[in-house]
Design a protein around this motif. Structure first.
Motif, PDB file in Angstrom:
ATOM      1  N   LEU A 198       0.820  -1.211   0.000  1.00 39.58           N
ATOM      2  CA  LEU A 198       0.000   0.000   0.000  1.00 39.58           C
ATOM      3  C   LEU A 198       0.855   1.263   0.000  1.00 39.58           C
ATOM      4  N   TYR A 199       2.046   1.178   0.588  1.00 38.80           N
ATOM      5  CA  TYR A 199       2.940   2.326   0.688  1.00 38.80           C
ATOM      6  C   TYR A 199       4.314   1.945   0.141  1.00 38.80           C
ATOM      7  N   PRO A 200       4.440   1.885  -1.192  1.00 44.55           N
ATOM      8  CA  PRO A 200       5.684   1.400  -1.796  1.00 44.55           C
ATOM      9  C   PRO A 200       6.916   2.229  -1.410  1.00 44.55           C
ATOM     10  N   GLU A 201       6.757   3.524  -1.339  1.00 48.54           N
ATOM     11  CA  GLU A 201       7.897   4.384  -1.013  1.00 48.54           C
ATOM     12  C   GLU A 201       8.387   4.129   0.408  1.00 48.54           C
ATOM     13  N   SER A 202       7.458   4.016   1.339  1.00 47.67           N
ATOM     14  CA  SER A 202       7.816   3.734   2.724  1.00 47.67           C
ATOM     15  C   SER A 202       8.472   2.359   2.837  1.00 47.67           C
ATOM     16  N   CYS A 203       7.927   1.383   2.144  1.00 49.16           N
ATOM     17  CA  CYS A 203       8.481   0.032   2.134  1.00 49.16           C
ATOM     18  C   CYS A 203       9.913   0.063   1.614  1.00 49.16           C
ATOM     19  N   TYR A 204      10.114   0.706   0.475  1.00 51.76           N
ATOM     20  CA  TYR A 204      11.444   0.771  -0.134  1.00 51.76           C
ATOM     21  C   TYR A 204      12.441   1.463   0.795  1.00 51.76           C
ATOM     22  N   ASN A 205      12.029   2.584   1.362  1.00 51.48           N
ATOM     23  CA  ASN A 205      12.931   3.322   2.259  1.00 51.48           C
ATOM     24  C   ASN A 205      13.272   2.511   3.505  1.00 51.48           C
ATOM     25  N   SER A 206      12.284   1.851   4.090  1.00 51.00           N
ATOM     26  CA  SER A 206      12.516   1.072   5.313  1.00 51.00           C
ATOM     27  C   SER A 206      13.481  -0.075   5.081  1.00 51.00           C
ATOM     28  N   ILE A 207      13.281  -0.808   4.004  1.00 51.94           N
ATOM     29  CA  ILE A 207      14.128  -1.973   3.745  1.00 51.94           C
ATOM     30  C   ILE A 207      15.504  -1.545   3.244  1.00 51.94           C
ATOM     31  N   SER A 208      15.560  -0.524   2.399  1.00 49.40           N
ATOM     32  CA  SER A 208      16.863  -0.114   1.872  1.00 49.40           C
ATOM     33  C   SER A 208      17.749   0.482   2.959  1.00 49.40           C
TER      34      SER A 208
END
Length: 129
Positions: free
Chosen positions: A57-67
């Motif tokens: 639902l929140y791709p940007e947040s997901c990407y930032n958190s994992i990266s």
């Protein structure tokens, strides 16, 4: 009202985890079926991570958190799954402390009981992860 928010948050976290696991599984299957090894290095990691996170639902947040925790620029989808589980576990552990904090601020026994149930569910979710 606060209890409803906690329940919604818990359900959202569980759904996010399910979506991440599904996306990583799909990426794993796709990578096993693909024989194209021409792309190597950190681009695969970024592409894999973006593919996984695009399903949330929140791709940007997901990407930032994992990266943030993906210091190795791993290209292994299994490693991305482990990293996503670390992010979810940390977030869920942080949320699991809320019912106790909120329970100590109220005198309403019904609210305290509801918060106890929420705390139990959240702690069970942390243990399952």
């Amino acid at each position: 009202m606060q209890t409803l928010r906690i329940i919604i948050l818990t359900v959202s976290v569980v759904l996010l985890l399910a979506v991440i696991i599904g996306a990583v599984s799909r990426t794993l299957i796709h990578n096993r079926n693909s024989n194209d090894d021409s792309i190597v290095g950190s681009n695969i990691s970024a592409q894999s991570l973006k593919a996984v996170c695009s399903q949330t639902l929140y791709p940007e947040s997901c990407y930032n958190s994992i990266s943030e925790i993906n210091k190795s620029n791993s290209t292994d989808p299994e490693e991305l799954l482990k990293l996503s589980l670390q992010v979810v576990l940390k977030s869920l552990s942080d949320v699991a402390t809320l019912p106790d904090k909120l329970g100590s601020k109220t005198t309403n026994e019904t609210v305290k009981k509801a918060l106890d149930v929420c705390g139990t569910v959240l702690n069970d979710a942390v243990e399952c992860l």
